[in-house]
Design a protein around this motif. Sequence first.
Motif: not given
Length: 264
Positions: A22-30, A69-80, A98-103, A122-123
């Motif tokens: 069904g509709m995809p959802i993703i959980f990113l842990h702490g 060593d940056t949150i942005e790198v984590f986001a890039d890996v999740i995109k890939e 995981g919330g920091y990465i989500t933002l 938190t943002a």
Amino acid sequence: MMEVKSIQLKNGTMDYIDEGKGMPIIFLHGFCGSSRYWEKVIPSLAEKYRVIAPDLPGHGDTTIFKENDTIEVFADVIKEFLAELNVDKVTMFGHSLGGYITLAFAEKYSERLSGFSLVHSTAFPDSDDAKKGREANVTKVQELGISVLIDGLVPKLFSPENVEKNAEYVDTTRQIGYSTSPHGAMSTLIAMKNRPNRNYVLEETTLPVLLIAGEKDQIIPKENTFSVTKSNIKQRIITDSGHMSMYENPNELISEIDKFLIEV
């Protein structure tokens, strides 16, 4: 027991859980967690949705990625990772780290999201004191190893009364933490220390957003989670829960996630 899968990405191998259709959802842990954090949440939601939960770089059984060593790198890996799974659009739930990465993901790749949620996150950026604490923890891991960090951290993740009441899950969280790569933990501490204020992401997004806070969270108080109030942002408090509602009050967490997804 949920099957753990593995996928080869550009700079490492990512382990993940992928259940349901069904509709995809993703959980990113702490921080110092793994996909196992969601083991009490996934089965119920997988009856209606495709639920994906990776081990983040440097955590669980995912191999360390270069310079994470940056949150942005984590986001890039999740995109890939999502591209490799042929998932074009997803609703993202990020717990703490995981919330920091989500933002960061919402800032860079909003077109890939149907909606997103911060779960005990938190943002806001780290305060000066928190940054010093991150640096001290890097030194602690370097000099004393990962176990000392985890032993100090885990009891604070649960509300005081749940440390005894949920002793089994406190121990589970501790064991998951022990398996974190020391290098992964240190580079992630640096990434968290250096992350910017991303309240503007919440202020500017038109996507559906769910902000979830624990009634008794000792790590991130609810006022730091509920930093922006807008018509597209829902704010929910999980009762009798600290920073780990997925273990402390999973039924209420599932209910809030399900209600949110019906409207996404």
